[in-house]
Design a protein around this motif. Structure first.
Motif, PDB file in Angstrom:
ATOM      1  N   LEU A  53      -9.361  78.763  27.036  1.00  0.00           N
ATOM      2  CA  LEU A  53     -10.803  78.821  26.808  1.00  0.00           C
ATOM      3  C   LEU A  53     -11.145  78.572  25.340  1.00  0.00           C
ATOM      4  O   LEU A  53     -12.107  77.861  25.024  1.00  0.00           O
ATOM      5  CB  LEU A  53     -11.340  80.191  27.250  1.00  0.00           C
ATOM      6  N   TYR A  54     -10.374  79.175  24.436  1.00  0.00           N
ATOM      7  CA  TYR A  54     -10.630  79.046  23.001  1.00  0.00           C
ATOM      8  C   TYR A  54     -10.473  77.606  22.515  1.00  0.00           C
ATOM      9  O   TYR A  54     -11.343  77.063  21.831  1.00  0.00           O
ATOM     10  CB  TYR A  54      -9.678  79.977  22.241  1.00  0.00           C
ATOM     11  N   PRO A 106      -5.654  92.097  28.871  1.00  0.00           N
ATOM     12  CA  PRO A 106      -6.609  91.080  29.313  1.00  0.00           C
ATOM     13  C   PRO A 106      -8.061  91.474  29.071  1.00  0.00           C
ATOM     14  O   PRO A 106      -8.877  90.647  28.663  1.00  0.00           O
ATOM     15  CB  PRO A 106      -6.303  90.951  30.805  1.00  0.00           C
ATOM     16  N   SER A 107      -8.405  92.719  29.309  1.00  0.00           N
ATOM     17  CA  SER A 107      -9.783  93.159  29.090  1.00  0.00           C
ATOM     18  C   SER A 107     -10.125  93.170  27.598  1.00  0.00           C
ATOM     19  O   SER A 107     -11.210  92.728  27.188  1.00  0.00           O
ATOM     20  CB  SER A 107     -10.002  94.555  29.669  1.00  0.00           C
ATOM     21  N   PHE A 147     -13.337  87.839  23.177  1.00  0.00           N
ATOM     22  CA  PHE A 147     -13.629  86.409  23.081  1.00  0.00           C
ATOM     23  C   PHE A 147     -15.017  86.100  23.640  1.00  0.00           C
ATOM     24  O   PHE A 147     -15.788  85.326  23.046  1.00  0.00           O
ATOM     25  CB  PHE A 147     -12.564  85.596  23.824  1.00  0.00           C
ATOM     26  N   ALA A 148     -15.349  86.707  24.773  1.00  0.00           N
ATOM     27  CA  ALA A 148     -16.672  86.481  25.364  1.00  0.00           C
ATOM     28  C   ALA A 148     -17.770  86.923  24.394  1.00  0.00           C
ATOM     29  O   ALA A 148     -18.791  86.234  24.229  1.00  0.00           O
ATOM     30  CB  ALA A 148     -16.794  87.235  26.685  1.00  0.00           C
ATOM     31  N   SER A 162     -11.620  84.660  40.998  1.00  0.00           N
ATOM     32  CA  SER A 162     -11.424  85.166  39.639  1.00  0.00           C
ATOM     33  C   SER A 162     -11.313  86.681  39.640  1.00  0.00           C
ATOM     34  O   SER A 162     -10.447  87.259  38.964  1.00  0.00           O
ATOM     35  CB  SER A 162     -12.589  84.715  38.747  1.00  0.00           C
ATOM     36  N   VAL A 210      -7.815  88.999  38.643  1.00  0.00           N
ATOM     37  CA  VAL A 210      -7.711  90.127  37.714  1.00  0.00           C
ATOM     38  C   VAL A 210      -7.046  91.316  38.404  1.00  0.00           C
ATOM     39  O   VAL A 210      -6.188  91.990  37.834  1.00  0.00           O
ATOM     40  CB  VAL A 210      -9.108  90.513  37.186  1.00  0.00           C
ATOM     41  N   GLY A 231     -10.113  89.358  26.447  1.00  0.00           N
ATOM     42  CA  GLY A 231     -11.093  88.579  27.193  1.00  0.00           C
ATOM     43  C   GLY A 231     -12.514  88.950  26.822  1.00  0.00           C
ATOM     44  O   GLY A 231     -13.364  88.081  26.582  1.00  0.00           O
ATOM     45  N   GLN A 248      -4.481  84.854  27.699  1.00  0.00           N
ATOM     46  CA  GLN A 248      -5.806  85.289  28.106  1.00  0.00           C
ATOM     47  C   GLN A 248      -6.916  84.376  27.593  1.00  0.00           C
ATOM     48  O   GLN A 248      -7.875  84.086  28.314  1.00  0.00           O
ATOM     49  CB  GLN A 248      -6.051  86.729  27.627  1.00  0.00           C
ATOM     50  N   VAL A 249      -6.827  83.908  26.339  1.00  0.00           N
ATOM     51  CA  VAL A 249      -7.953  83.146  25.777  1.00  0.00           C
ATOM     52  C   VAL A 249      -7.572  81.766  25.247  1.00  0.00           C
ATOM     53  O   VAL A 249      -8.459  81.013  24.844  1.00  0.00           O
ATOM     54  CB  VAL A 249      -8.650  83.945  24.638  1.00  0.00           C
ATOM     55  N   ALA A 270     -10.990  87.308  18.700  1.00  0.00           N
ATOM     56  CA  ALA A 270      -9.929  87.899  19.530  1.00  0.00           C
ATOM     57  C   ALA A 270      -8.552  87.628  18.927  1.00  0.00           C
ATOM     58  O   ALA A 270      -7.659  88.494  18.971  1.00  0.00           O
ATOM     59  CB  ALA A 270     -10.004  87.340  20.951  1.00  0.00           C
TER      60      ALA A 270
END
Length: 431
Positions: free
Chosen positions: A250-251, A367-368, A374-375, A55, A59, A371, A246-247, A390
């Protein structure tokens, strides 16, 4: 040159030339799409199966690729203004084919990393393809052709990941070989039929490093009325779009508990809608409404679509927003059409290179931004209750793009440079 100024035999030549650029964009995007499901797994294999390390390296690979776009895009753009579009396109296609072979047989992670750097360098020729389209298309039809070009990328990223997953199940390095074959085929096709689009009398007198470096290329955007603001609209669009890769997975799996099959179906549905808008609706829309309204509609559709995506409490409600968001595909063809009208022929490559630098910046920081946002929303969901934070942020970028476009997205025709002949010739044959 307008359509009525062209002779009968020039129109088929221009259509054939655009056909190559379209095919080049399609094959190149399929080649990159093949890597999406494969590259992270190959990185994990080369790190000894360590998922966390893979991972981290993923990145690094993504950021480095964006950095190469930022640095090299303007250089290739200005080179194409100086020596012509054809040699840059052919060299880049050939280099991309060699690079995919390099990565296919990379024995270590560092070899693969070097291959990814070279991949970012050769992929920077996207800017030259955009300049070629501007060369062979009358200003009033550029938004339509830029929309077609964008649809080629969208189609490639629909087909590529599916094909890559299938081939990767056979052998994890097989997609690299297929990607090498596709780009080599495209290079050979271009070698045989691609004419030069920028005659010698319309080229830059000399190559200047001070203008070809990323910061120098971005200064071009300040040298023509409204160009910097339009570039800002395009940058905000590119940055907002990064929220999806990016999300999205996961989302939707976290909030809606979607399976892999549902995710795949959603990619297909939204991708097809985007292609329909870019390929079939941009042309009629720009003819009816003009580039300015096209851009504004795209901004509104993007803002509304992301607001809906972020607030949808169920998966079916999320999908209901897809037809609205698809019309955000109006934005970039309209912006590119307006921007290309503001610079003379011998700066089209620099313009597209500057745009590619901005896209590289978005690829580096996006991405940062999304990401981490969202985190944060997931970690504080019990008190914040904003799992779509996000996505709301991406929608806000579309609102900013709308405000910029409202003030500056107006048609404008650049005067021809003094050194150029008033009679613009048709593309010359080469090779």
């Amino acid at each position: 040159m307008s359509e009525i100024d062209m002779t009968a035999d020039e129109r088929p030549r221009r259509r054939a030339a655009f056909g190559f650029i379209f095919a080049s964009a399609l094959m190149t995007s399929i080649s990159f799409g093949l890597m999406i499901p494969i590259l992270p797994n190959l990185i994990r294999q080369l790190t000894g199966g360590d998922t966390a390390a893979a991972s981290d390296w993923n990145v690094v690979f993504a950021t480095t690729w964006g950095l190469m776009q930022f640095i090299v895009g303007p250089i290739l753009g200005m080179l194409s203004d100086r020596v012509g579009r054809r040699p840059i396109l052919l060299i880049s296609n050939f280099g991309l084919a060699v690079d995919f072979l390099f990565m296919a047989f990379a024995p270590t992670l560092w070899w693969l990393f070097v291959g990814r750097i070279l991949n970012g360098v050769t992929a920077a020729s996207f800017s030259t393809g955009g300049a070629y389209v501007a060369d062979i298309t009358p200003p009033e039809h550029r938004a339509k052709n830029f929309g077609m070009l964008t649809s080629a990328f969208s189609m490639g990223f629909l087909v590529g990941p599916t094909l890559g997953g299938f081939l990767g199940d056979i052998n994890i390095r097989l997609p690299f070989l297929v990607a090498a074959g596709l780009t080599a085929l495209n290079w050979f096709y271009g070698l045989l039929i691609l004419p030069e689009s920028l005659p010698a009398e319309r080229r830059l007198a000399r190559f200047e490093w001070t203008r070809a470096n990323p910061l120098g290329s971005l200064r071009l955007l300040q040298s023509h009325p409204g160009l910097l603001s339009l570039a800002g609209v395009g940058f905000l669009f590119q940055l907002a779009q990064i929220v999806l890769p990016q999300v999205f997975v996961l989302y939707t799996t976290w909030r809606y508990h979607w399976s892999m099959s549902v995710l795949g179906l959603t990619f297909l549905i939204t991708g097809v809608m985007g292609v329909i808008v870019q390929m079939f609706l941009v042309g009629p829309a720009v003819a009816r409404f003009g580039e300015r309204r096209l851009v504004l509609i795209g901004c509104v559709a993007g803002a509304l679509g992301f607001a809906w995506y972020g607030s949808a409490s169920a998966g079916w409600a999320y999908l209901m927003a897809a037809p609205i968001f698809a019309f955000s595909g109006f934005l970039m063809p309209g912006v590119q059409g307006l921007m290309s009208q503001r610079v003379p022929p011998n700066q089209q490559g620099q313009l597209q290179g500057a745009n590619q630098s901005l896209q590289g910046i978005a690829g580096i920081i996006g991405p940062s931004i999304f990401g981490l946002t969202f985190a944060f929303s997931v970690r504080h969901n019990s008190t914040l209750h904003l799992p779509g934070l996000a996505i709301y942020l991406a929608g806000g970028l579309f609102v900013l793009a709308f405000l910029l476009a409202w003030g500056f997205a107006h048609p404008h025709r650049a005067p021809a440079p003094a050194a150029l002949s008033l009679a613009i010739k048709a593309p010359e044959k080469s090779g």
